[in-house]
Design a protein around this motif. Structure first.
Motif, PDB file in Angstrom:
ATOM      1  N   LEU A  35       0.871  -1.173   0.000  1.00  0.00           N
ATOM      2  CA  LEU A  35       0.000   0.000   0.000  1.00  0.00           C
ATOM      3  C   LEU A  35       0.905   1.220   0.000  1.00  0.00           C
ATOM      4  N   ILE A  36       0.860   2.008  -1.077  1.00  0.00           N
ATOM      5  CA  ILE A  36       1.749   3.161  -1.183  1.00  0.00           C
ATOM      6  C   ILE A  36       0.934   4.446  -1.285  1.00  0.00           C
ATOM      7  N   GLY A  37       1.581   5.562  -0.948  1.00  0.00           N
ATOM      8  CA  GLY A  37       0.910   6.852  -1.005  1.00  0.00           C
ATOM      9  C   GLY A  37       1.537   7.810  -0.015  1.00  0.00           C
ATOM     10  N   ALA A  38       1.188   9.082  -0.134  1.00  0.00           N
ATOM     11  CA  ALA A  38       1.738  10.106   0.734  1.00  0.00           C
ATOM     12  C   ALA A  38       1.151  10.006   2.134  1.00  0.00           C
ATOM     13  N   MET A 202       7.378  -1.814  -3.746  1.00  0.00           N
ATOM     14  CA  MET A 202       6.963  -2.425  -5.005  1.00  0.00           C
ATOM     15  C   MET A 202       7.951  -3.493  -5.472  1.00  0.00           C
ATOM     16  N   SER A 203       9.220  -3.334  -5.110  1.00  0.00           N
ATOM     17  CA  SER A 203      10.230  -4.292  -5.550  1.00  0.00           C
ATOM     18  C   SER A 203      10.095  -5.641  -4.845  1.00  0.00           C
ATOM     19  N   ILE A 204       9.453  -5.666  -3.657  1.00  0.00           N
ATOM     20  CA  ILE A 204       9.362  -6.927  -2.920  1.00  0.00           C
ATOM     21  C   ILE A 204       7.930  -7.462  -2.835  1.00  0.00           C
ATOM     22  N   SER A 205       6.980  -6.789  -3.486  1.00  0.00           N
ATOM     23  CA  SER A 205       5.579  -7.209  -3.394  1.00  0.00           C
ATOM     24  C   SER A 205       5.084  -7.815  -4.701  1.00  0.00           C
ATOM     25  N   ASN A 206       4.015  -8.578  -4.579  1.00  0.00           N
ATOM     26  CA  ASN A 206       3.371  -9.153  -5.767  1.00  0.00           C
ATOM     27  C   ASN A 206       2.452  -8.147  -6.448  1.00  0.00           C
ATOM     28  N   ARG A 207       1.659  -7.450  -5.603  1.00  0.00           N
ATOM     29  CA  ARG A 207       0.714  -6.462  -6.122  1.00  0.00           C
ATOM     30  C   ARG A 207       0.808  -5.176  -5.301  1.00  0.00           C
ATOM     31  N   THR A 208       0.323  -4.097  -5.887  1.00  0.00           N
ATOM     32  CA  THR A 208       0.376  -2.797  -5.226  1.00  0.00           C
ATOM     33  C   THR A 208      -0.947  -2.066  -5.385  1.00  0.00           C
ATOM     34  N   TYR A 209      -1.353  -1.394  -4.308  1.00  0.00           N
ATOM     35  CA  TYR A 209      -2.460  -0.446  -4.354  1.00  0.00           C
ATOM     36  C   TYR A 209      -1.872   0.933  -4.054  1.00  0.00           C
ATOM     37  N   ALA A 210      -2.141   1.900  -4.918  1.00  0.00           N
ATOM     38  CA  ALA A 210      -1.708   3.282  -4.691  1.00  0.00           C
ATOM     39  C   ALA A 210      -2.898   4.086  -4.199  1.00  0.00           C
ATOM     40  N   LEU A 211      -2.700   4.795  -3.073  1.00  0.00           N
ATOM     41  CA  LEU A 211      -3.784   5.559  -2.468  1.00  0.00           C
ATOM     42  C   LEU A 211      -3.520   7.057  -2.527  1.00  0.00           C
ATOM     43  N   ILE A 216      -8.364   4.480  -3.449  1.00  0.00           N
ATOM     44  CA  ILE A 216      -7.401   3.771  -4.289  1.00  0.00           C
ATOM     45  C   ILE A 216      -7.467   4.353  -5.695  1.00  0.00           C
ATOM     46  N   VAL A 217      -6.325   4.813  -6.189  1.00  0.00           N
ATOM     47  CA  VAL A 217      -6.300   5.455  -7.505  1.00  0.00           C
ATOM     48  C   VAL A 217      -5.691   4.555  -8.574  1.00  0.00           C
ATOM     49  N   LEU A 218      -4.846   3.610  -8.155  1.00  0.00           N
ATOM     50  CA  LEU A 218      -4.250   2.653  -9.084  1.00  0.00           C
ATOM     51  C   LEU A 218      -4.004   1.342  -8.363  1.00  0.00           C
ATOM     52  N   GLU A 219      -4.127   0.245  -9.069  1.00  0.00           N
ATOM     53  CA  GLU A 219      -3.798  -1.060  -8.495  1.00  0.00           C
ATOM     54  C   GLU A 219      -3.354  -1.997  -9.609  1.00  0.00           C
ATOM     55  N   GLY A 220      -2.544  -2.996  -9.247  1.00  0.00           N
ATOM     56  CA  GLY A 220      -2.103  -3.958 -10.244  1.00  0.00           C
ATOM     57  C   GLY A 220      -0.865  -4.704  -9.793  1.00  0.00           C
ATOM     58  N   GLN A 221      -0.306  -5.487 -10.701  1.00  0.00           N
ATOM     59  CA  GLN A 221       0.923  -6.215 -10.421  1.00  0.00           C
ATOM     60  C   GLN A 221       2.061  -5.209 -10.214  1.00  0.00           C
ATOM     61  N   SER A 222       2.845  -5.418  -9.176  1.00  0.00           N
ATOM     62  CA  SER A 222       3.873  -4.435  -8.826  1.00  0.00           C
ATOM     63  C   SER A 222       4.870  -4.205  -9.949  1.00  0.00           C
ATOM     64  N   LYS A 223       5.317  -5.273 -10.595  1.00  0.00           N
ATOM     65  CA  LYS A 223       6.317  -5.128 -11.659  1.00  0.00           C
ATOM     66  C   LYS A 223       5.778  -4.283 -12.800  1.00  0.00           C
ATOM     67  N   LYS A 229       3.756   5.300 -16.067  1.00  0.00           N
ATOM     68  CA  LYS A 229       4.201   6.691 -15.999  1.00  0.00           C
ATOM     69  C   LYS A 229       3.602   7.424 -14.804  1.00  0.00           C
ATOM     70  N   ARG A 230       2.330   7.143 -14.497  1.00  0.00           N
ATOM     71  CA  ARG A 230       1.669   7.819 -13.376  1.00  0.00           C
ATOM     72  C   ARG A 230       2.323   7.445 -12.047  1.00  0.00           C
ATOM     73  N   ILE A 231       2.693   6.172 -11.900  1.00  0.00           N
ATOM     74  CA  ILE A 231       3.365   5.720 -10.677  1.00  0.00           C
ATOM     75  C   ILE A 231       4.750   6.341 -10.588  1.00  0.00           C
ATOM     76  N   LYS A 232       5.481   6.360 -11.699  1.00  0.00           N
ATOM     77  CA  LYS A 232       6.824   6.947 -11.695  1.00  0.00           C
ATOM     78  C   LYS A 232       6.794   8.403 -11.262  1.00  0.00           C
ATOM     79  N   GLU A 233       5.845   9.149 -11.809  1.00  0.00           N
ATOM     80  CA  GLU A 233       5.799  10.577 -11.531  1.00  0.00           C
ATOM     81  C   GLU A 233       5.305  10.883 -10.113  1.00  0.00           C
ATOM     82  N   ALA A 234       4.296  10.125  -9.668  1.00  0.00           N
ATOM     83  CA  ALA A 234       3.666  10.450  -8.379  1.00  0.00           C
ATOM     84  C   ALA A 234       4.319   9.782  -7.182  1.00  0.00           C
ATOM     85  N   TYR A 235       4.917   8.587  -7.393  1.00  0.00           N
ATOM     86  CA  TYR A 235       5.373   7.806  -6.252  1.00  0.00           C
ATOM     87  C   TYR A 235       6.859   7.437  -6.292  1.00  0.00           C
ATOM     88  N   LEU A 236       7.485   7.517  -7.456  1.00  0.00           N
ATOM     89  CA  LEU A 236       8.868   7.091  -7.563  1.00  0.00           C
ATOM     90  C   LEU A 236       9.805   8.239  -7.897  1.00  0.00           C
TER      91      LEU A 236
END
Length: 240
Positions: A35-38, A202-211, A216-223, A229-236
């Motif tokens: 579970l990722i997010g600010a 995300m590197s050690i999980s199977n799936r991720t939920y972004a909050l 929840i704004v995005l979810e899916g397989q972590s890899k 692009k949205r994950i890279k810009e907002a969370y990475l």
């Protein structure tokens, strides 16, 4: 994989301010979900809802197919859900041994407790080396290993981790990350991981939920999400 934990349209608020708005999350046996997010996104509120520390306003929570919401927090550890809280919360003047044994307070099987203790010390050799020391003398990373070990002493099926990398030296963050992977793999423990260190999570999980702001704004397989692009810009922090 069999589903072990499920949140269905969960809503939760504090003093009329929504912390979770229609959140649905699921976790399968032996899986690690991030579970990722600010700060304030609702990550820790999900853990509080699962453990009964915060009552939900609406929605449902299922554990092993049975309703969990409404269960007293004091009973949830005994059902197989253990939480490692943010900020470690050690008993600083107690020994590492006694801190670890506090995690087994719901168990009565002395032989099983001894076996679990041995496996925890094998997983975290630093704890064996410092076994009789007061917990307050450990570094932040060593304390984090100890509180993860304390949670494992409950022999859980589900392990909830709230910001395990917070305030810890990078070298020990890597060690803790490897231990989370090993716990899930070797002990078939399902892990729900709350982290602001999105890249590690995300590197050690199977799936991720972004909050974001309780939803929840995005979810899916972590890899796959790591290349989004949205994950890279907002969370990475931009490009990986």
């Amino acid at each position: 994989m069999k589903e072990i934990l499920k949140l269905e349209n969960v809503e939760l608020y504090y003093d009329h301010v929504y912390a979770l708005k229609g959140v649905s999350v699921n976790l399968h046996e032996g899986e690690t979900v991030a579970l990722i997010g600010a700060n304030g996104a609702g990550k820790s509120s999900i853990l509080r809802a699962i453990t009964g520390l915060s009552g939900i306003k609406s929605g449902k929570i299922y554990y092993e197919g049975e309703r969990l919401d409404g269960t007293p927090a004091s009973q949830i550890v005994g059902r197989g859900i253990a939480m490692v809280p943010e900020g470690r919360r050690v008993f600083p003047y107690m020994s590492i041994k006694d801190n670890l044994l506090m995690g087994a307070f719901t168990r009565t099987d002395k032989a099983g407790i001894a076996d679990t203790l041995d496996s925890v010390l094998e997983r975290f050799p630093r704890l064996r080396e410092r076994y009789s020391q007061q917990a307050g003398t450990l570094s932040g990373g060593e304390q984090q290993m100890m509180v993860i070990g304390r949670a494992l002493m409950a022999n859980p099926k589900v392990l909830l981790l709230d910001e395990p990398s917070l305030g810890i030296a990078p070298k020990l963050v890597q060690e803790i990350a490897r231990s989370i992977v090993a716990i899930s793999r070797d002990q078939n423990v399902s892990v729900l991981l709350v982290e602001q260190n999105s890249r590690m999570a995300m590197s050690i999980s199977n799936r991720t939920y972004a909050l974001s702001t309780g939803s929840i704004v995005l979810e899916g397989q972590s890899k796959e999400l790591m290349d989004d692009k949205r994950i890279k810009e907002a969370y990475l922090g931009g490009e990986v």
